[in-house]
Write a protein that holds these residues in place. Structure first.
Motif, short mmCIF file in Angstrom:
data_model
loop_
_atom_site.label_atom_id
_atom_site.label_comp_id
_atom_site.label_asym_id
_atom_site.label_seq_id
_atom_site.Cartn_x
_atom_site.Cartn_y
_atom_site.Cartn_z
N HIS A 19 0.87 -0.99 0.30
CA HIS A 19 -0.28 0.11 0.06
C HIS A 19 1.09 1.40 -0.04
CE1 HIS A 19 0.61 0.15 4.26
NE2 HIS A 19 0.60 -0.71 4.66
N GLY A 21 1.67 3.19 2.27
CA GLY A 21 2.39 3.11 2.90
C GLY A 21 4.28 2.52 2.75
N HIS A 22 3.56 1.52 2.32
CA HIS A 22 5.26 0.88 2.16
C HIS A 22 5.65 1.51 1.46
CE1 HIS A 22 2.45 -3.01 3.13
NE2 HIS A 22 3.41 -3.09 4.01
N GLY A 25 7.53 4.39 2.89
CA GLY A 25 8.32 3.71 4.08
C GLY A 25 8.80 3.34 3.38
N ASP A 153 12.56 0.71 13.36
CA ASP A 153 12.41 -0.76 14.16
C ASP A 153 13.42 -2.12 13.92
OD1 ASP A 153 11.73 -0.49 11.73
OD2 ASP A 153 10.20 -2.22 11.86
N PRO A 188 8.41 9.20 7.21
CA PRO A 188 7.77 9.32 8.43
C PRO A 188 6.99 8.03 7.95
CG PRO A 188 6.88 10.86 6.66
CD PRO A 188 8.58 10.52 6.49
N ARG A 189 6.64 7.55 9.16
CA ARG A 189 5.13 6.52 9.09
C ARG A 189 3.90 7.28 8.79
NH1 ARG A 189 5.00 1.74 13.22
NH2 ARG A 189 6.28 0.88 11.37
N LEU A 190 3.99 6.87 7.06
CA LEU A 190 2.33 7.28 6.95
C LEU A 190 1.10 6.85 7.55
CD1 LEU A 190 1.03 8.95 4.69
CD2 LEU A 190 0.74 6.57 3.44
N LYS A 198 -1.26 4.63 12.02
CA LYS A 198 -0.46 4.20 10.94
C LYS A 198 -1.47 2.97 9.82
CE LYS A 198 2.58 -0.33 10.30
NZ LYS A 198 2.06 -0.71 9.54
N MET A 199 -1.09 3.52 8.28
CA MET A 199 -1.55 2.31 7.67
C MET A 199 -1.29 0.95 7.53
SD MET A 199 -1.69 2.76 3.59
CE MET A 199 -2.74 4.74 3.46
N GLY A 200 -1.83 0.35 7.89
CA GLY A 200 -1.68 -1.14 7.60
C GLY A 200 -2.30 -2.23 6.89
N LYS A 201 -2.13 -3.36 6.63
CA LYS A 201 -2.87 -4.18 5.66
C LYS A 201 -3.76 -4.63 6.72
CE LYS A 201 0.57 -7.40 4.81
NZ LYS A 201 2.27 -6.14 4.39
N SER A 202 -3.14 -4.86 8.12
CA SER A 202 -3.96 -5.80 8.91
C SER A 202 -5.01 -5.04 9.53
CB SER A 202 -3.64 -6.10 9.63
OG SER A 202 -2.51 -6.01 10.46
P1 ATP Z 1 0.50 -5.11 8.67
O1 ATP Z 1 -0.40 -4.30 9.12
O2 ATP Z 1 -0.08 -6.65 8.54
O3 ATP Z 1 1.14 -5.63 9.94
P2 ATP Z 1 1.47 -3.67 7.44
O4 ATP Z 1 0.78 -2.64 6.92
O5 ATP Z 1 2.13 -2.81 8.75
O6 ATP Z 1 0.65 -5.24 7.23
P3 ATP Z 1 4.30 -4.47 6.91
O7 ATP Z 1 4.55 -5.58 5.77
O8 ATP Z 1 3.87 -5.19 8.27
O9 ATP Z 1 3.31 -3.86 6.49
O10 ATP Z 1 5.00 -3.84 6.74
C1 ATP Z 1 6.88 -4.42 6.31
C2 ATP Z 1 7.54 -2.35 6.32
O11 ATP Z 1 6.91 -2.30 5.18
C3 ATP Z 1 7.26 -1.67 7.28
O12 ATP Z 1 8.83 -2.21 8.18
C4 ATP Z 1 8.07 -0.49 6.92
O13 ATP Z 1 9.09 -0.18 7.15
C5 ATP Z 1 7.38 -0.03 6.10
N1 ATP Z 1 5.52 0.35 6.14
C6 ATP Z 1 4.57 -0.01 6.10
N2 ATP Z 1 3.56 0.78 6.85
C7 ATP Z 1 4.09 1.30 6.85
C8 ATP Z 1 2.97 2.76 7.46
N3 ATP Z 1 1.88 2.73 7.23
N4 ATP Z 1 3.96 4.84 6.86
C9 ATP Z 1 5.12 4.07 6.49
N5 ATP Z 1 6.36 2.71 5.88
C10 ATP Z 1 5.36 1.66 6.06
#
Ligand code: ATP
Ligand code: MG
Length: 331
Positions: A19, A21-22, A25, A153, A188-190, A198-202
């Motif tokens: 996504h 965020g990746h 990031g 991290d 920065p963290r999105l 944090k934007m995160g897939k889960s």
């Molecule tokens: P999950 O929600 O399943 O943990 P995720 O979306 O957080 O998944 P990961 O595979 O855990 O994705 O993230 C891998 C790497 O991607 C992180 O170590 C970080 O470097 C980067 N990353 C993920 N989400 C973000 C974000 N919102 N902003 C910046 N970097 C991110």
């Protein structure tokens, strides 16, 4: 790639599509680095098992997705080596060798392991999860990568990798393994548009690189803004607005101006969201074009992974051969 270029190892766990965020990031940084470094991109399907072992179909299905995500943002398959972790047997073998050189307590006290275990709700860690920094050390060192672009991290894991290299080289009086360095990324963290830090897939708040323009528009429309701003005529507070945070990242030039218009009630949330949608879609349109090509040429993507894995295997077999020799375990 020239012979003098330093090698970088980077990659993603194949636990789902990537996504924005990746992108912010790490992928964006990767694209820029590919011109100056010999870039190896790991599709980490084995590491994905440490948290997703109950979902092998998701892991397997994500391999092509993650490869295409990387290619779609501009990683050039002529330049970079994309490879599948499970295909590189040397990584598994090196993980075993390394596992003799680190104590369980060192891993238990690793702050990132502690945080992640808490996030996943693990109280009794599997051997594989506890040991993933060891396997990560093998991911980095099998190809003698010198640099690893990481967020903060990951620093404790880099320390593990460096210690393992030093211990191996000292113990077996060799210099075959290369100590890797972290290349700290300052991005920065999105956050999520839903207000999550944090934007995160889960977390259910991701804008995927594979989202089409309408989906992006829809996700932006649902973004959390200043809840006190019940009418366009009321001045807004950009400090509590997720759309403003996104303008800051994706619309750097206009961000300040948009903030002052918001504070002066000169722009409403609907218009502000439209501007952001446009910015995001402008960024993502070229990604979509490349993605369309690769999705229509899946065999080519598979070929890129196979070729990369073959190359990684040759390098890995040589490294693990040298390790065996140093340890006097010859076959
Ligand atoms: P999950 O929600 O399943 O943990 P995720 O979306 O957080 O998944 P990961 O595979 O855990 O994705 O993230 C891998 C790497 O991607 C992180 O170590 C970080 O470097 C980067 N990353 C993920 N989400 C973000 C974000 N919102 N902003 C910046 N970097 C991110
Ligand atoms: Mg995560």
């Amino acid at each position: 790639m020239s012979e003098t270029q330093k090698r970088i190892l980077t990659g993603d766990r194949t636990t789902g599509k990537l996504h924005l965020g990746h992108y912010v990031g790490s992928l964006q940084n990767r694209v820029a680095l590919q011109y100056d470094y010999d870039t190896f991109i790991l599709l980490a399907d084995v590491q994905a098992l440490t948290t997703h072992f109950e979902h092998p179909e998701l892991i397997h299905g994500s391999i092509l997705d993650v490869a295409i995500d990387n290619l779609s943002v501009g990683l050039d398959p002529e330049r970079v080596t994309v490879f599948q972790q499970s295909q590189i047997k040397a990584i598994a073998e090196m993980t075993i060798f390394y596992s003799m050189l680190i104590s369980v307590n060192t891993l238990r006290h690793n702050p990132t392991i502690k945080t992640e275990a808490a996030n996943y709700g693990y109280s009794d860690l599997s051997y594989g999860f506890l040991g993933y920094p060891v396997s990560q050390a093998a991911d980095i060192t099998f190809c003698k990568a010198e640099l690893v672009p990481v967020g903060e991290d990951q620093l404790p894991h880099m320390e593990v990798a460096r210690k393992l290299v030093r211990r191996f080289n000292d113990q077996y009086k060799t210099s075959i393994l290369v100590e890797p360095y972290a290349k700290l990324s300052e991005t920065p963290r999105l956050p999520g548009l839903d207000g999550n830090a944090k934007m995160g897939k889960s977390l259910g708040n991701a804008i995927y690189l594979s989202d089409d323009a309408d989906t992006v528009a829809k996700k932006v429309r649902s973004a959390v803004t200043d809840t006190n701003r019940i009418s366009v005529k009321i001045p807004g507070n950009p400090d509590v607005c997720m759309v403003s945070k996104y303008h800051k990242v994706f619309n750097v030039d206009e961000h300040e101006n948009i903030c002052s218009m918001c504070k002066n009630a000169e722009i409403g949330c609907v218009a502000c969201k439209k501007l952001l949608t446009e910015k995001l879609n402008n960024l993502m349109d070229p990604f979509r074009e490349k993605r369309a090509y690769y999705e229509a040429h899946i065999d080519e993507v598979q070929d890129i992974i196979n070729t990369g894995s073959r190359k990684a295997n040759e390098i890995g077999n040589e490294t693990v051969g040298q390790m065996r020799e140093a340890m006097s375990i010859l076959i």
